[in-house]
Every structure is written in C-alpha cells, then in structure tokens.
Design a protein around this motif. Structure first.
Motif, mmCIF file in Angstrom:
data_model
loop_
_atom_site.group_PDB
_atom_site.id
_atom_site.type_symbol
_atom_site.label_atom_id
_atom_site.label_comp_id
_atom_site.label_asym_id
_atom_site.label_seq_id
_atom_site.Cartn_x
_atom_site.Cartn_y
_atom_site.Cartn_z
ATOM 1 N N SER A 20 0.727 -1.149 0.150
ATOM 2 C CA SER A 20 -0.157 0.177 0.057
ATOM 3 C C SER A 20 0.811 1.270 0.062
ATOM 4 N N LEU A 33 -0.284 5.498 10.267
ATOM 5 C CA LEU A 33 0.115 4.228 10.127
ATOM 6 C C LEU A 33 1.263 3.837 11.065
ATOM 7 N N THR A 71 2.460 -8.050 6.164
ATOM 8 C CA THR A 71 3.574 -6.962 6.608
ATOM 9 C C THR A 71 4.754 -7.244 5.986
ATOM 10 N N PRO A 94 2.715 -2.703 8.758
ATOM 11 C CA PRO A 94 1.844 -3.384 8.149
ATOM 12 C C PRO A 94 1.502 -2.816 6.576
ATOM 13 N N ASN A 95 0.706 -3.965 5.927
ATOM 14 C CA ASN A 95 0.445 -3.453 4.330
ATOM 15 C C ASN A 95 -0.797 -3.123 4.346
ATOM 16 N N SER A 96 -1.146 -1.945 4.774
ATOM 17 C CA SER A 96 -2.508 -1.313 5.323
ATOM 18 C C SER A 96 -3.069 -0.417 4.342
ATOM 19 N N TYR A 98 -6.165 2.978 4.264
ATOM 20 C CA TYR A 98 -7.332 3.558 5.055
ATOM 21 C C TYR A 98 -8.257 4.008 3.830
ATOM 22 N N TRP A 104 -8.955 1.240 8.702
ATOM 23 C CA TRP A 104 -7.745 0.354 8.032
ATOM 24 C C TRP A 104 -8.122 -0.747 7.677
ATOM 25 N N ARG A 105 -7.509 -1.207 6.370
ATOM 26 C CA ARG A 105 -7.636 -2.834 6.016
ATOM 27 C C ARG A 105 -6.212 -3.077 5.541
ATOM 28 N N ASN A 106 -5.964 -4.483 5.716
ATOM 29 C CA ASN A 106 -4.719 -4.960 5.483
ATOM 30 C C ASN A 106 -5.055 -5.422 3.972
#
Length: 123
Positions: A20, A33, A71, A94-96, A98, A104-106
């Motif tokens: 992301s 983040l 991650t 984290p690979n998130s 928004y 927040w979503r991964n």
C-alpha cells in the motif's frame, strides 16, 4: 527487497512486492499508520552517510497461499567506522490502506465472495 533510495531496482521482480502507499511512503492527509518503509530507508541512508556499514533487510511476510504480503519486516544493524555499534532498527510495517468508509484494511488478508484473494496462479 531494497528501496530505490538504497540502490534497489524497481524493474527486478525479485525486488518487488505489492504494498500500500501508506506502507511504502508518507501519505498526506491520511490517518497515521506509524513508521513506513520510507522512514526506515531514510534512517539507513543517514547511517551510511555517517560512514556506517549497514546490513539492511526487508522481508515480506505472507499469510498462507496469498501473493500480497500482510506485513514487511524491516531490520537494520550497523557498525561505525570505529567498530562500535551503530544503527539498530527493527519494525514490522503493516500492509494497510485507509478509507473513510472502512477504516484501516490490510491488503494481505483480502476476501472476495468468501475466498482469499489474490492467490498464486489466479486467472
């Protein structure tokens, strides 16, 4: 994985992983983040600029058969030109993403129609 700021090749597929924008760089206006990959690259570049020898690794962590990391494990350790300990960093980014609607979503744990996606060899 080696970022462009440290000489990484953005055309070499072995050096790339889907991430992301928030995981990779500072995003204006987005909720925090925490530290992103660029933050660590900047710290490593600064240590090298001070003459340190640095071992720097970025390891994508996957969940099951997914092709997008959950991650990124970031590690850096250095030694000064005098042989004393230098930079010492460890963080899991984290690979998130928004969104105002979902928060927040991964990216590494996406489901579609109750199936995990994406996975290897998808058509």
């Amino acid at each position: 994985m080696l970022g462009a700021a440290l000489g990484g090749d953005g055309r070499n597929l072995a050096n790339l992983a889907t991430c992301s924008r928030a995981a990779n760089f500072y995003v204006k206006g987005e909720k925090g983040l925490g530290h992103n990959m660029r933050y660590f690259e900047e710290q490593v570049v600064a240590a090298i600029g001070l003459g340190q020898r640095v071992r720097y690794t970025v390891t994508p962590q996957y969940r099951g058969p997914r092709t997008v990391p959950v991650t990124f494990e970031m590690k850096a350790s250095g030694v000064t030109k005098y042989g004393t300990p230098g930079i010492n960093l460890y963080e899991v980014v984290p690979n998130s993403v928004y969104s105002e609607k979902y928060g927040w979503r991964n990216l590494g744990v996406v489901f579609h129609d109750n199936k995990i996606e994406p996975m290897g060899a998808m058509s």
